[in-house]
Design a protein around this motif. Structure first.
Motif, PDB file in Angstrom:
ATOM      1  N   LEU A 152       0.817  -1.210   0.000  1.00 25.76           N
ATOM      2  CA  LEU A 152       0.000   0.000   0.000  1.00 25.76           C
ATOM      3  C   LEU A 152       0.852   1.262   0.000  1.00 25.76           C
ATOM      4  CD1 LEU A 152      -2.820  -1.050   2.512  1.00 25.76           C
ATOM      5  CD2 LEU A 152      -2.939  -0.925   0.016  1.00 25.76           C
ATOM      6  N   PRO A 155       4.338   2.530  -5.154  1.00 25.09           N
ATOM      7  CA  PRO A 155       3.590   3.048  -6.311  1.00 25.09           C
ATOM      8  C   PRO A 155       2.460   2.140  -6.746  1.00 25.09           C
ATOM      9  CG  PRO A 155       5.947   3.386  -6.622  1.00 25.09           C
ATOM     10  CD  PRO A 155       5.797   2.551  -5.381  1.00 25.09           C
ATOM     11  N   GLY A 157       0.433   0.769  -4.818  1.00 25.30           N
ATOM     12  CA  GLY A 157      -0.650   0.849  -3.847  1.00 25.30           C
ATOM     13  C   GLY A 157      -1.936   1.397  -4.416  1.00 25.30           C
ATOM     14  N   ASN A 158      -1.821   2.287  -5.404  1.00 22.36           N
ATOM     15  CA  ASN A 158      -3.028   2.855  -6.010  1.00 22.36           C
ATOM     16  C   ASN A 158      -3.870   1.800  -6.708  1.00 22.36           C
ATOM     17  OD1 ASN A 158      -2.401   5.462  -5.164  1.00 22.36           O
ATOM     18  ND2 ASN A 158      -1.166   5.878  -7.004  1.00 22.36           N
ATOM     19  N   MET A 159      -3.224   0.741  -7.221  1.00 26.14           N
ATOM     20  CA  MET A 159      -3.971  -0.335  -7.863  1.00 26.14           C
ATOM     21  C   MET A 159      -4.477  -1.345  -6.832  1.00 26.14           C
ATOM     22  SD  MET A 159      -2.831  -3.014 -10.864  1.00 26.14           S
ATOM     23  CE  MET A 159      -2.155  -4.240  -9.754  1.00 26.14           C
ATOM     24  N   ARG A 161      -5.202  -0.814  -3.471  1.00 22.54           N
ATOM     25  CA  ARG A 161      -6.139  -0.323  -2.458  1.00 22.54           C
ATOM     26  C   ARG A 161      -7.600  -0.548  -2.831  1.00 22.54           C
ATOM     27  NH1 ARG A 161      -3.791   3.908  -1.902  1.00 22.54           N
ATOM     28  NH2 ARG A 161      -2.593   3.465  -0.019  1.00 22.54           N
ATOM     29  N   PRO A 162      -8.049  -0.250  -4.063  1.00 23.94           N
ATOM     30  CA  PRO A 162      -9.476  -0.472  -4.375  1.00 23.94           C
ATOM     31  C   PRO A 162      -9.889  -1.945  -4.352  1.00 23.94           C
ATOM     32  CG  PRO A 162      -8.453   1.016  -5.971  1.00 23.94           C
ATOM     33  CD  PRO A 162      -7.355   0.395  -5.184  1.00 23.94           C
TER      34      PRO A 162
END
Length: 808
Positions: A152, A155, A157-159, A161-162
């Motif tokens: 998380l 870089p 982490g953006n993918m 987290r959802p």
């Protein structure tokens, strides 16, 4: 009145002349009609064996229709800035996808991959290689969740987290890591860009087979058209001071093939035009008659039409090198016309015209033709279609030209060429050669012995050319290809791993087994990664095993409670995960039909395909490192009988060695057939030796010259040696005829001198061609033909009386 009853100076009857000319015209028109529907190719696979073994069959399939033969790499340079290049890349990619000409278009734009992403996410437990019974134990779940939580702050982490509540074990991330190429380009402004240059990158695969050059040319033209439109839309045409207009860089096997075909066709046409002009000037000087010049070129044109049409009818298409080889026929076919036009004139002066030429000189020309046919007939039995094409072209072209000379030219010029031009001067030069060269016979023999010694000293190093030496691809084009390939991170095309099995599932299971071996090489640093269809379409057995690893909802729920104890992600938040696992347990395995459409479809079709002869194949694309060892790769996969490692460079080298050996055998058989034919006709060992020794010495001295200049010799140099024998046999036979008659008239000597001059000039022009295959032939035949004439004169044992007075 028939031709047999006309007076000695009369030509053939009007009825016969009309009939012969009509048949001739009809045959030429029929040949032109065949050529108009002929497909021309330029891929070097035509020079691969027609009956390959299993490993060679794999190589040929890939060269002709494999994904590498259909892949285009593109770069967009220039423009105002990276944002403008990105706009152009997106517009170009969108236009290419909608054109219907391309199977896949990749440029880093993920807008077309949303549906594929949804499919992968919904089937993540079918596809993830980490799905095992151990993965869903309490310890396995805890380790997987901890790994996901640790991402998380990265870089990625953006993918992650959802998806955390539905995929806490990170299966989607694991699948994505496998699908993304090991050395993919950098992404900027939503598109691929080079890591080393200000350049946007695109990678495409055409739908058409790599061997369909017309379709490939259409696809390339469409790319250029759409690029121009994208530049105009992005405002690229309006550049300010110091701003370079956007430009397209394009490379790949389709570009090489199309450019090779066009270059070969253009060069052949260029050489034919220049050769025709130069020879036209020579013939005009010799004949002093434009009409005789036109007549002399008719057998040449007829021979080229007949040769091209014959190849088209026999093979279905004509290779560009064969077409280029047609320009070399000018050098020999024009000889037939020269012999007739000059020698028939001399016969006409003595009152018998074309009939006397037919009775006295035609048998010698015919025998020279038959020796040429015997030499090239050996190529017909070649296991290499490209070499067999050269044989068919040569035989059909030479026979047609000789046939036209024998039956057609007497209809147009029954008394030959009436003008004298510079023929008397040529005859005097030839007379001087006949008079003085026999004194140098011993010197030629000494040179021949020295040439043999030099060739023996160099040994196998003399024949060190390779298959790629026939390619007309420039060094600049090769460097551009290497640059784009490095920028885009394309798989190493030098080594192929191919899996073959009786059915689709067998191929997938063997691919998975090969993947396990390759994983070990990745861990060792031998490979940077690899691309396998099993990552998108695992075998049914593997999918069933993964789904069987999934626990039921109650079991998973209880294990999650223990696995998440003390973690910032409590089990109560993971109910979507439990629901997804339970739903996946009920899903059927993924089949190839499920991937028939969408962004993953072209990738699956490229890596898994049904073979034409039956069975299925899977292709594994490798990303090698600097420490890669193909021998180690082959050893690691040797325990899998369905898997073959094809080292393209090594295989091409092996094929070329076989190709060269076969060509040597065929040339020897052709030479033997020529000797047998000459022996049957001459019926004298002494005359046979007299005819053959200048030809043999001409070949030896030519090879010796190549060796002295350190020229790497190859297949087409062998073809050139056959041409030396084909052309030189005419000279040797005419000198044999002169020795038998005891006199050498002015016109015969002039015809030999002019025929040799046109041959040397035509092949000299070919020698400076930009096409390596053509220049190889020209550099052999031009000096070889000259030597054949000189040596034929040098080995005349009985000095002939030279008639120097005018013959008309």
């Amino acid at each position: 009145m028939s031709a047999s009853t006309v007076g000695p100076n009369a030509g053939p009857s009007r009825g016969r002349r009309a009939l012969v000319l009509l048949i001739w015209l009809a045959a030429v028109l029929a040949g032109v009609a065949v050529i108009s529907r002929t497909q021309f190719s330029a891929d070097l696979s035509a020079f691969l064996p027609a009956s390959p073994d299993a490993r060679q069959r794999v190589l040929i399939e890939q060269l002709q229709s494999g994904v590498a033969s259909r892949t285009l790499m593109m770069g967009v340079e220039g423009g105002k800035d990276s944002a403008q290049r990105a706009d152009i890349s997106r517009a170009l990619g969108k236009a290419m996808r909608s054109s219907g000409l391309f199977e896949q278009v990749q440029n880093g734009d993920t807008s077309d991959w949303q549906e594929a992403g949804t499919f992968v996410f919904d089937h993540r437990y079918h596809l993830s290689p980490d799905v095992t019974p151990e993965r869903f134990t309490e310890a396995g779940l805890r380790d997987a969740i901890v790994d996901t939580l640790s991402m998380l702050g990265t870089p990625a982490g953006n993918m992650v987290r959802p998806l955390l509540e539905r995929d806490p074990t990170g299966e989607t991330q694991r699948i994505a890591e496998g699908l993304i190429p090991a050395s993919s380009p950098r992404t900027e402004n939503g598109v691929w860009v080079s890591r080393t240059a200000p350049r946007a990158m695109l990678l495409t695969t055409t739908k058409a087979s790599g061997s369909d050059l017309d379709a490939q040319a259409a696809a390339i033209a469409r790319v250029r058209t759409e690029f121009d439109k994208a530049v105009a839309t992005a405002g690229g045409a309006a550049t300010g001071p110091g701003v370079e207009k956007p430009r397209l860089l394009l490379s790949g096997a389709p570009v090489f093939s199309v450019e090779s075909r066009d270059k070969i066709k253009g060069e052949a046409m260029h050489l034919a035009i220049i050769g025709a002009i130069v020879m036209g000037c020579l013939l005009l000087l010799a004949f002093a008659s434009p009409r005789a010049l036109v007549i002399a070129l008719l057998p040449v044109l007829t021979g080229v039409v007949a040769g091209t049409a014959a190849v088209s009818l026999v093979f279905g298409s004509v290779h560009g090198l064969t077409m280029g080889f047609g320009s070399t026929l000018i050098g020999e076919t024009v000889d037939y016309a020269i012999y007739y036009l000059i020698q028939a004139r001399g016969a006409a002066v003595r009152g018998t015209g074309w009939q006397r030429w037919r009775d006295l000189n035609w048998p010698t020309v015919r025998l020279g033709l038959l020796t040429s046919v015997c030499g090239f007939a050996a190529l017909l039995f070649s296991g290499f279609p490209g070499l067999a094409q050269l044989g068919v072209f040569s035989i059909a072209g030479l026979v047609a030209a000789a046939f036209v000379t024998r039956h057609g030219l007497p209809m147009l010029a029954p008394d030959g060429a009436t003008g004298m031009g510079m023929r008397r001067q040529m005859a005097r030069v030839a007379g001087g050669i006949v008079h003085y060269l026999p004194r140098l016979r011993l010197g030629f023999v000494v040179l021949g012995i020295a040439a043999l010694g030099l060739m023996a000293w160099q040994g196998g190093e003399l024949w060190r050319a390779n298959l790629t030496s026939m390619s007309p691809i420039s060094k600049a084009s090769q460097e551009l290809d290497a640059s784009l390939r490095a920028d885009i991170g394309a798989a190493d095309g030098g080594t192929l791993v191919v899996v073959q099995a009786a059915d689709e599932q067998g191929a997938l299971r063997a691919t998975e087994a090969a993947g396990l071996k390759l994983d070990a090489l990745v861990a060792e640093g031998q490979l940077g990664g690899y691309e396998s269809v099993a990552r998108m379409l695992p075998s049914i057995a593997t999918q069933q095993a993964r789904l069987a690893s999934l626990p039921d909802a109650a079991t998973l729920q209880s294990r999650l409670v223990a696995a998440t104890a003390g973690l910032p992600l409590p089990a109560s938040m993971l109910q979507p995960f439990v629901t997804s696992v339970e739903a996946s347990r009920a899903l059927p395995p993924i089949t190839r039909t499920d991937l028939a459409d969408g962004a993953l479809a072209p990738v699956v079709r490229a890596l898994l395909y049904e073979r034409t002869g039956g069975g299925w194949s899977s292709l594994i694309a490798l990303h090698t490192t600097d420490t890669f060892d193909s021998a180690k790769l082959a050893a690691s996969l040797s325990s899998l009988p369905e898997v073959q490692v094809v080292d393209i460079g090594r295989e091409l080298g092996s094929l070329y060695d076989r190709y060269l050996h076969e060509a040597f055998v065929q040339v020897m058989l052709g030479a033997l057939a020529v000797v047998v034919l000459l022996g049957l006709y001459l019926r004298s060992i002494k005359r046979l030796v007299a005819v053959c020794q200048p030809l043999l010495l001409a070949v030896i001295l030519t090879l010796g010259g190549m060796a002295a200049l350190h020229v790497p010799l190859g297949i087409l140099h062998l073809v050139g040696l056959l041409l030396i024998v084909a052309v030189g046999s005419n000279y040797a036979l005419f000198f044999d005829q002169l020795q038998v008659t005891g006199r050498a008239d002015e016109d015969t000597l002039a015809s030999l001198m002019l025929a040799n001059l046109t041959t040397v000039v035509s092949f000299g022009l070919i020698a400076i061609s930009d096409i390596p295959a053509l220049s190889a032939i020209g550099r052999v035949v031009a000096p070889g033909a000259f030597l054949a004439l000189m040596l034929s004169a040098a080995f005349v044992r009985k000095e002939n009386k030279i008639v120097t007075k005018a013959v008309g």
